[in-house]
Scaffold this motif. Structure first.
Motif, PDB file in Angstrom:
ATOM      1  N   THR A  23      33.926  71.941 -73.999  1.00 19.58           N
ATOM      2  CA  THR A  23      35.039  72.009 -73.043  1.00 19.58           C
ATOM      3  C   THR A  23      36.277  71.287 -73.542  1.00 19.58           C
ATOM      4  O   THR A  23      37.385  71.557 -73.077  1.00 19.58           O
ATOM      5  CB  THR A  23      34.592  71.397 -71.697  1.00 19.58           C
ATOM      6  OG1 THR A  23      33.350  71.977 -71.320  1.00 19.58           O
ATOM      7  CG2 THR A  23      35.610  71.662 -70.608  1.00 19.58           C
ATOM      8  N   ASP A  24      36.122  70.393 -74.505  1.00 23.15           N
ATOM      9  CA  ASP A  24      37.229  69.525 -74.894  1.00 23.15           C
ATOM     10  C   ASP A  24      38.463  70.299 -75.333  1.00 23.15           C
ATOM     11  O   ASP A  24      39.600  69.854 -75.132  1.00 23.15           O
ATOM     12  CB  ASP A  24      36.787  68.575 -76.021  1.00 23.15           C
ATOM     13  CG  ASP A  24      36.152  69.312 -77.200  1.00 23.15           C
ATOM     14  OD1 ASP A  24      35.682  70.438 -76.995  1.00 23.15           O
ATOM     15  OD2 ASP A  24      36.145  68.755 -78.297  1.00 23.15           O
ATOM     16  N   ILE A  25      38.284  71.483 -75.919  1.00 26.88           N
ATOM     17  CA  ILE A  25      39.438  72.212 -76.437  1.00 26.88           C
ATOM     18  C   ILE A  25      40.115  73.079 -75.380  1.00 26.88           C
ATOM     19  O   ILE A  25      41.229  73.544 -75.581  1.00 26.88           O
ATOM     20  CB  ILE A  25      39.038  73.101 -77.631  1.00 26.88           C
ATOM     21  CG1 ILE A  25      37.961  74.113 -77.220  1.00 26.88           C
ATOM     22  CG2 ILE A  25      38.575  72.272 -78.801  1.00 26.88           C
ATOM     23  CD1 ILE A  25      37.633  75.122 -78.312  1.00 26.88           C
ATOM     24  N   ASP A  26      39.440  73.325 -74.241  1.00 25.55           N
ATOM     25  CA  ASP A  26      39.962  74.292 -73.283  1.00 25.55           C
ATOM     26  C   ASP A  26      41.205  73.798 -72.549  1.00 25.55           C
ATOM     27  O   ASP A  26      42.163  74.536 -72.364  1.00 25.55           O
ATOM     28  CB  ASP A  26      38.886  74.667 -72.262  1.00 25.55           C
ATOM     29  CG  ASP A  26      37.904  75.682 -72.827  1.00 25.55           C
ATOM     30  OD1 ASP A  26      38.225  76.285 -73.856  1.00 25.55           O
ATOM     31  OD2 ASP A  26      36.831  75.864 -72.236  1.00 25.55           O
TER      32      ASP A  26
ATOM     33  N   ALA B  69      43.619  74.830 -63.236  1.00 30.43           N
ATOM     34  CA  ALA B  69      43.312  74.049 -62.031  1.00 30.43           C
ATOM     35  C   ALA B  69      41.848  73.631 -62.015  1.00 30.43           C
ATOM     36  O   ALA B  69      41.512  72.480 -61.687  1.00 30.43           O
ATOM     37  CB  ALA B  69      43.645  74.868 -60.782  1.00 30.43           C
ATOM     38  N   TYR B  70      40.953  74.548 -62.359  1.00 26.44           N
ATOM     39  CA  TYR B  70      39.534  74.191 -62.392  1.00 26.44           C
ATOM     40  C   TYR B  70      39.258  73.159 -63.481  1.00 26.44           C
ATOM     41  O   TYR B  70      38.443  72.247 -63.298  1.00 26.44           O
ATOM     42  CB  TYR B  70      38.689  75.446 -62.626  1.00 26.44           C
ATOM     43  CG  TYR B  70      38.506  76.303 -61.394  1.00 26.44           C
ATOM     44  CD1 TYR B  70      37.924  75.774 -60.239  1.00 26.44           C
ATOM     45  CD2 TYR B  70      38.903  77.638 -61.375  1.00 26.44           C
ATOM     46  CE1 TYR B  70      37.756  76.551 -59.107  1.00 26.44           C
ATOM     47  CE2 TYR B  70      38.735  78.432 -60.242  1.00 26.44           C
ATOM     48  CZ  TYR B  70      38.160  77.878 -59.107  1.00 26.44           C
ATOM     49  OH  TYR B  70      37.991  78.640 -57.981  1.00 26.44           O
ATOM     50  N   HIS B  71      39.930  73.286 -64.627  1.00 26.74           N
ATOM     51  CA  HIS B  71      39.731  72.306 -65.696  1.00 26.74           C
ATOM     52  C   HIS B  71      40.194  70.928 -65.259  1.00 26.74           C
ATOM     53  O   HIS B  71      39.492  69.922 -65.463  1.00 26.74           O
ATOM     54  CB  HIS B  71      40.483  72.733 -66.956  1.00 26.74           C
ATOM     55  CG  HIS B  71      40.287  71.794 -68.110  1.00 26.74           C
ATOM     56  ND1 HIS B  71      41.053  70.650 -68.277  1.00 26.74           N
ATOM     57  CD2 HIS B  71      39.387  71.794 -69.141  1.00 26.74           C
ATOM     58  CE1 HIS B  71      40.642  70.014 -69.350  1.00 26.74           C
ATOM     59  NE2 HIS B  71      39.636  70.686 -69.902  1.00 26.74           N
ATOM     60  N   ASP B  72      41.373  70.855 -64.641  1.00 26.31           N
ATOM     61  CA  ASP B  72      41.911  69.557 -64.224  1.00 26.31           C
ATOM     62  C   ASP B  72      41.054  68.912 -63.139  1.00 26.31           C
ATOM     63  O   ASP B  72      41.038  67.682 -62.997  1.00 26.31           O
ATOM     64  CB  ASP B  72      43.347  69.725 -63.735  1.00 26.31           C
ATOM     65  CG  ASP B  72      44.311  70.007 -64.880  1.00 26.31           C
ATOM     66  OD1 ASP B  72      43.899  69.868 -66.054  1.00 26.31           O
ATOM     67  OD2 ASP B  72      45.471  70.388 -64.603  1.00 26.31           O
ATOM     68  N   ALA B  73      40.346  69.752 -62.355  1.00 28.26           N
ATOM     69  CA  ALA B  73      39.452  69.223 -61.318  1.00 28.26           C
ATOM     70  C   ALA B  73      38.051  68.940 -61.857  1.00 28.26           C
ATOM     71  O   ALA B  73      37.143  68.626 -61.075  1.00 28.26           O
ATOM     72  CB  ALA B  73      39.368  70.217 -60.161  1.00 28.26           C
ATOM     73  N   ASP B  74      37.878  69.042 -63.190  1.00 32.65           N
ATOM     74  CA  ASP B  74      36.595  68.808 -63.851  1.00 32.65           C
ATOM     75  C   ASP B  74      35.517  69.773 -63.340  1.00 32.65           C
ATOM     76  O   ASP B  74      34.349  69.400 -63.202  1.00 32.65           O
ATOM     77  CB  ASP B  74      36.131  67.359 -63.649  1.00 32.65           C
ATOM     78  CG  ASP B  74      35.078  66.948 -64.687  1.00 32.65           C
ATOM     79  OD1 ASP B  74      35.081  67.530 -65.790  1.00 32.65           O
ATOM     80  OD2 ASP B  74      34.244  66.077 -64.379  1.00 32.65           O
ATOM     81  N   LEU B  75      35.923  71.000 -63.063  1.00 31.88           N
ATOM     82  CA  LEU B  75      34.996  72.013 -62.570  1.00 31.88           C
ATOM     83  C   LEU B  75      34.809  73.155 -63.577  1.00 31.88           C
ATOM     84  O   LEU B  75      34.236  74.195 -63.224  1.00 31.88           O
ATOM     85  CB  LEU B  75      35.489  72.584 -61.232  1.00 31.88           C
ATOM     86  CG  LEU B  75      35.491  71.614 -60.049  1.00 31.88           C
ATOM     87  CD1 LEU B  75      36.150  72.275 -58.830  1.00 31.88           C
ATOM     88  CD2 LEU B  75      34.061  71.182 -59.706  1.00 31.88           C
TER      89      LEU B  75
END
Length: 684
Positions: A622-625, A664-670
């Protein structure tokens, strides 16, 4: 009208069938029909007499033909398809009618015999060799080399054609083709089902010639420019008049006259297929002793030339003079087919009205509908064509753009109640995303040298590192399941020396990938085909790895994994990159077309792979997304006006909305990006 022309079967679709019946009327003749069935939608008031018989049963068909000749005052006999060419020649000989003699009919129906008839003109034909077993296949490979074509001796309509690039591919094709010709039950192959033709794959553009020969006079009615698909050469588009220059057209004419003379063809229509190389030299692919199908004879020729071609075919068959040749019309006409891209039962075909509304569209021929079954090559080569669009214009570019636009409106839904969106709809959506310049510019700005045309942030660097982990190199064979426009496949082939077969649902993506392969260092070791990554029909245990980067949402693991296991050899690996969103799908997600497979509950790929005999390892990538989504979204917004202009306001806005949701989902750790590497366990 007292005299008749005998038609031996009709074209299978009503638009073509009725067109030739009307042509007989215009030629002043009644129609006596010898057929094993009457096509759906045939206007029976145009048929004056009928004998129904199995036309593959030649003795019975000749007896039925004799009855028709006696009671219907038959003056000539015509067929519109390859299957009955030899039967028609025999009927003509039985009753002293004009037409192709059986000696010539044998040459046009047996591709090897036809090649041998031109053996003293090697400048006109590809190098060729008959194959009837392992030893002769090895000899053909050694003598002719690659690229090559392997095909049945007596097929038609692209049935069983395989373009091959290397020895492994030739042997795989032969294995599949052997099963197809001996096990399909198709009577077209009767007597030749264990013999095949291996020949040089000619380079150049593809064309066909519609013509007539009467009393030794050859008339070229029209030359067509063709678009076909690799590796089976399924015909997609035909345009007349040809864009070839005068010298190349002269070469086509010389080739045509030489072939007609060498085969001894007379008093018949013919459909010759050829390729024209970069020097303007035409060489033969094959010739048929009947008019072209696919709406060419019935619609394309009259629209482009003004020639009543089918009526002239009837005149030639009955010994009447052809109508005088006309002057060029100045009109460009074309036909293009819309295809089902996955196998299954059709639930619905939509978009006919929108397709008809495209400027210049004359007709949309409906070929398949609800309840019809679709099979894909190499299981079947004929049943995936859903509709054909026929159009005219004053300009070639406008015509081709309108043909593509009309076909894009046609949508096929297959019956599969378990899917939120059909694979046909998915493929159509991906088709619309190809060649969108604003997207490519935005990705290139973010990925820099790592952008090779891909629709994701998976880079050649990641693929090369993965290949090293998996031990892939020269001699390895990789299946890129969901290859998109082929950039990563080509990068992998170039960097490692392995062979890559790219499969994608989107014909538009495969077309771009094939174009990109030309001149690319990895091009000679890559092949791109249209198909469902969960089906993979036509492949055996031949791959060392299956890669599915962001494409695992379009197949259930319970369907895909057994097929992937079947195509892997030894301790091969399957690698998936899956984005998983740790939330339920919202109304906003649906609005911007985020697929249900991204959301809870997620498909259990790991569990299905374990049960199928794989050892599974997972890693969080996920780190690169997050960095990619934020940067790509910013570049898209900079180009929003161009994006909307290319895609349309609604689709352009939805595409940007999709990446807003991802971020938005990435920033919410989802949001998670999972790498799943599954390796077959050693069961020895």
């Amino acid at each position: 009208m007292t005299s008749s022309v005998m038609f031996v079967n009709l074209r299978p679709y009503q638009l073509e069938a009725n067109a030739v019946l009307l042509a007989a009327r215009r030629a002043g003749l009644r129609v006596a029909l010898l057929a094993d069935r009457i096509p759906r939608g045939t206007v029976m008031s145009l048929v004056d007499d009928v004998e129904l018989v199995d036309t593959f049963d030649v003795p019975a068909a000749r007896r039925a033909a004799a009855a028709l000749v006696q009671r219907a005052a038959v003056r000539g006999v015509v067929t519109w398809s390859d299957r009955d060419v030899r039967l028609v020649a025999r009927i003509a000989e039985d009753h002293g009618l004009p037409g192709l003699r059986d000696s010539a009919a044998r040459l046009v129906r047996d591709k090897h015999a036809g090649r041998r008839a031109l053996a003293d003109r090697p400048d006109l034909i590809p190098a060729f060799q008959l194959v009837d077993g392992e030893e002769s296949l090895a000899g053909a490979i050694a003598r002719i080399g690659f690229p090559a074509v392997l095909k049945p001796l007596t097929g038609s309509g692209s049935k069983g054609i395989f373009e091959v690039a290397d020895e492994a591919g030739a042997r795989r094709a032969w294995d599949v083709l052997r099963r197809y010709t001996t096990g399909s039950g198709d009577p077209m192959f009767a007597g030749t089902e264990r013999r095949w033709l291996y020949e040089e794959c000619l380079d150049g553009t593809e064309h066909s010639v519609e013509g007539l020969v009467q009393h030794g006079e050859v008339r070229l009615v029209a030359v067509t420019d063709k678009v076909t698909t690799a590796p089976h050469h399924i015909e997609v588009e035909h345009v007349q008049p040809s864009a070839l220059g005068p010298a190349a057209l002269a070469s086509v004419g010389e080739l045509t006259r030489a072939v007609v003379a060498a085969f001894g063809m007379d008093d018949c229509a013919f459909h010759l297929e050829c390729k024209v190389d970069g020097r303007g030299r035409a060489r033969l692919v094959e010739i048929a002793g009947r008019a072209g199908g696919g709406m060419i004879a019935s619609h394309l020729v009259p629209l482009a030339t003004g020639v009543d071609y089918c009526a002239d075919i009837v005149r030639v068959a009955t010994g009447s003079p052809m109508a005088p040749a006309g002057a060029p019309s100045g009109i460009v006409a074309g036909v293009r087919s819309a295809f089902a891209r996955t196998a299954g039962e059709i639930d619905e075909v939509t978009g006919y009205g929108a397709a008809l509304a495209v400027p210049g569209v004359v007709q949309v021929a409906v070929l398949l509908g609800a309840g019809d079954r679709v099979k894909l090559p190499p299981e079947d080569f004929m049943s995936q064509r859903v509709a054909t669009v026929i159009a005219q214009a004053g300009d070639r570019e406008e015509l081709r753009a309108n043909l593509v636009a009309a076909c894009d409106h046609l949508r096929v839904r297959l019956r599969d109640p378990g899917r939120d969106e059909t694979l046909e709809e998915v493929a159509a959506g991906w088709d619309r995303l190809q060649r969108v310049r604003a997207m490519d510019e935005a990705r290139a700005a973010v990925l820099g040298p790592g952008f090779v045309g891909q629709h994701s942030n998976v880079t050649p660097h990641y693929v090369r590192a993965l290949a090293e982990r998996l031990g892939l190199g020269p001699g390895s064979r990789v299946l890129d399941a969901g290859c998109g426009t082929g950039g990563l496949s080509l990068a992998l082939a170039a960097a490692t020396g392995c062979e890559v077969v790219g499969v994608d649902l989107s014909p538009a993506a495969v077309e771009v990938a094939t174009e990109r392969a030309a001149g690319h260092p990895g091009g000679p070791r890559t092949t791109f085909v249209v198909g469902d990554l969960g089906e993979l029909s036509g492949f055996g245990d031949e791959f060392d790895a299956v890669l599915a980067f962001g494409s695992g949402y379009w197949s259930a693991p319970e369907t895909a994994v057994p097929r992937w296991r079947r195509v892997l050899r030894g301790s091969g690996s399957a690698v998936l990159l899956l984005t998983r969103i740790l939330a339920d799908r919202s109304d906003r997600d649906r609005e911007v077309d985020l697929q249900p497979g991204l959301f809870l509950p997620h498909a259990d790929w790991e569990g299905v792979l374990e049960k199928a005999g794989f050892t599974v390892a997972t890693a969080d990538r996920t780190d690169i997304d997050g960095l990619y989504f934020r940067a790509y979204l910013g570049r898209l917004r900079e180009r929003e006006a161009a994006l909307r202009a290319e895609m349309g306001d609604e689709d352009g806005a939805d595409y940007i909305g999709m990446f807003e949701q991802f971020l938005a989902y990435h920033d919410a750790d989802l949001l998670r990006r999972w790498e799943i590497v599954a390796t077959l366990r050693d069961v020895a």
